[in-house]
Scaffold this active site. Structure first.
Site, PDB file in Angstrom:
ATOM      1  N   MET A 121      97.441  25.480  95.344  1.00  0.00           N
ATOM      2  CA  MET A 121      97.424  24.270  95.909  1.00  0.00           C
ATOM      3  C   MET A 121      98.845  23.549  95.894  1.00  0.00           C
ATOM      4  SD  MET A 121      95.707  23.198  92.219  1.00  0.00           S
ATOM      5  CE  MET A 121      95.637  25.023  91.502  1.00  0.00           C
ATOM      6  N   LYS A 136      98.105  29.084  90.764  1.00  0.00           N
ATOM      7  CA  LYS A 136      97.533  29.667  89.558  1.00  0.00           C
ATOM      8  C   LYS A 136      96.824  31.103  89.670  1.00  0.00           C
ATOM      9  CE  LYS A 136      93.502  27.561  87.840  1.00  0.00           C
ATOM     10  NZ  LYS A 136      92.663  26.486  87.101  1.00  0.00           N
ATOM     11  N   ASP A 180      85.558  19.531  81.279  1.00  0.00           N
ATOM     12  CA  ASP A 180      86.503  20.121  80.346  1.00  0.00           C
ATOM     13  C   ASP A 180      87.826  18.948  80.220  1.00  0.00           C
ATOM     14  OD1 ASP A 180      88.522  21.570  78.696  1.00  0.00           O
ATOM     15  OD2 ASP A 180      88.842  22.783  80.233  1.00  0.00           O
ATOM     16  N   ASP A 211      92.289  20.945  87.251  1.00  0.00           N
ATOM     17  CA  ASP A 211      91.535  22.135  86.557  1.00  0.00           C
ATOM     18  C   ASP A 211      89.995  21.496  86.840  1.00  0.00           C
ATOM     19  OD1 ASP A 211      90.172  24.059  85.432  1.00  0.00           O
ATOM     20  OD2 ASP A 211      91.647  24.301  83.582  1.00  0.00           O
ATOM     21  N   ASN A 260      94.682  18.876  81.366  1.00  0.00           N
ATOM     22  CA  ASN A 260      94.285  18.673  82.754  1.00  0.00           C
ATOM     23  C   ASN A 260      94.361  17.206  83.341  1.00  0.00           C
ATOM     24  OD1 ASN A 260      92.830  21.421  82.432  1.00  0.00           O
ATOM     25  ND2 ASN A 260      91.060  20.405  81.695  1.00  0.00           N
ATOM     26  N   SER A 297      94.270  29.263  79.248  1.00  0.00           N
ATOM     27  CA  SER A 297      93.273  30.404  78.572  1.00  0.00           C
ATOM     28  C   SER A 297      92.979  31.492  79.674  1.00  0.00           C
ATOM     29  CB  SER A 297      92.080  29.763  78.196  1.00  0.00           C
ATOM     30  OG  SER A 297      91.323  28.971  79.026  1.00  0.00           O
TER      31      SER A 297
END
Length: 416
Positions: free
Chosen positions: A220, A133, A263, A282, A268, A115
């Site tokens: 990462m 990311k 979340d 995440d 994840n 998202s």
């Protein structure tokens, strides 16, 4: 999107009337054609819009027919990714014109697209492999307007109970999304969790790579792994082990760490089959929890296991889950639902979620409560996030058909 869905609903409604039946708004809205249209549009919009779709894909997983759940399932890690030209513009903006000098290889096609951003695999000239990311351009600036528009769509859908105040939840969604869009803050959470779980062999967390990280890029270490949902067909022992470990971690977050990754999007969590380790990803939705909340949860669980209805009622009131102003007949129904959960824990040493009908019974009871005119008060936000994490892990456990010794996991935290 709204106009197209409304058009489909109108056509289907006329067909239903033509057959002599009374159409229901929910049935007209939740058709495969409408769900596919909504999922496709939310994936294109990304940001807050797609985040809502991710929540729907998890929270409605046991309520929607399988074909509709599958349509929304694509949103858990499947946004429309940036074209290479746009990606290069973002990288130049964050790293400079000669950004490629750092890499021996940079895969332009993302390995995941969600998202807020998409993830690319890259190999440094030193040979180290990174997961990078990259945030979609304009996402942070669009959050406020996206949330406002989504609020309008939700209200127009007619699916909310009359009198339900969605405004506090929209405000919190807006604040949470702004926090998730700050990759520097997420990097801090990543480092914190690596420290909290240092020496813990059951979990693997990527290592933060600061030289190539900014507020819009998070770099990462890359960890080769598979989606957690691939375990659906794994041996029962592996499914049980993974689910038990995730529940144990969740209890640690609540009762020991005082900080929780809230979340539970299935994307994840990933799995390393050879070492049987769980990869945690995440940390944008990490939340610090007040000690008072952990104490309240501990008291509620103890009362529930003891099947002490009076103590459970007091806890629900003190936690503002069921305020004193709630009508007595509604309070009784909610308490019955709470006891449904605890009965499953107290009546057996091993809870078999592959055979449990708890989710269906809770859904039926909740639907009856709504039809009786119950309008819930806004939930305390810290509790809302904990509840969301618990619900997400429960849904994953159901998906994996796990058999769990929940009382043993609670006993590790002195809850018996």
């Amino acid at each position: 999107m709204a106009a197209g869905v409304a058009g489909n609903m109108a056509v289907n409604g006329l067909r239903t009337w033509g057959r002599g039946d009374q159409p229901r708004t929910r049935d007209l809205l939740l058709t495969p054609a409408n769900m596919r249209r909504i999922a496709d549009e939310l994936a294109k919009m990304r940001g807050a819009a797609m985040k809502l779709g991710q929540l729907m894909s998890m929270d409605t997983g046991d309520m929607l027919p399988p074909e509709l759940a599958d349509i929304f399932g694509r949103l858990r890690a499947d946004a429309d990714f940036m074209p290479p030209r746009q990606l290069r513009e973002v990288l130049r903006s964050e790293w400079g014109q000669d950004w490629h000098r750092h890499f021996a290889q940079f895969d332009v096609r993302p390995i995941a697209a969600a998202s807020i951003g998409q993830v690319h695999r890259a190999r440094l000239k030193s040979g180290e492999v990174l997961a990078i990311k990259v945030q979609y351009p304009g996402i942070a600036q669009s959050i406020d307007s996206d949330v406002a528009n989504l609020g309008r769509l939700i209200r127009l859908s007619g699916l909310l109970p009359k009198g339900f105040d969605i405004a506090p939840y929209l405000d919190e969604a807006r604040a949470q999304l702004h926090e998730e869009a700050d990759y520097a803050a997420e990097a801090g959470h990543l480092v914190r969790f690596r420290s909290l779980l240092e020496g813990e062999e059951r979990f693997v967390i990527p290592e933060f790579y600061e030289p190539l990280s900014t507020s819009r890029i998070l770099s990462m270490s890359y960890i080769k792994s598979a989606p957690i949902e691939d375990l659906t067909d794994a041996p029962q022992e592996d499914r049980d082990q993974v689910t038990s470990r995730l529940i144990a971690l969740m209890l640690q977050e609540l009762f020991t760490f005082g900080v929780m990754q809230t979340d539970p999007n299935f994307a994840n969590y990933r799995y390393m089959a050879e070492s049987k380790q769980i990869v945690l990803l995440d940390f944008g939705a990490t939340r610090h929890l007040p000690p008072s909340l952990a104490l309240q949860c501990r008291t509620l669980i103890k009362a529930g296991i003891a099947q002490d209805r009076d103590a459970v009622s007091r806890c629900l009131c003190e936690m503002d889950l069921v305020p004193a102003s709630t009508a007595a007949h509604h309070r009784a129904r909610i308490e019955d639902m709470v006891h449904m959960v605890f009965e499953g824990i107290t009546n057996t040493d091993v809870v078999d979620l592959g055979r449990s009908d708890l989710s269906a019974r809770l859904q039926k009871a909740g639907q009856a409560l709504a039809e009786d005119g119950f309008v819930p008060e806004p939930m305390p936000l810290d509790l809302l996030y904990v509840q969301r994490k618990v619900a997400g892990i429960f849904l994953l456990a159901v998906r994996l058909r796990a058999r769990l010794g929940i009382r043993g996991l609670l006993a590790d935290h002195g809850i018996t």
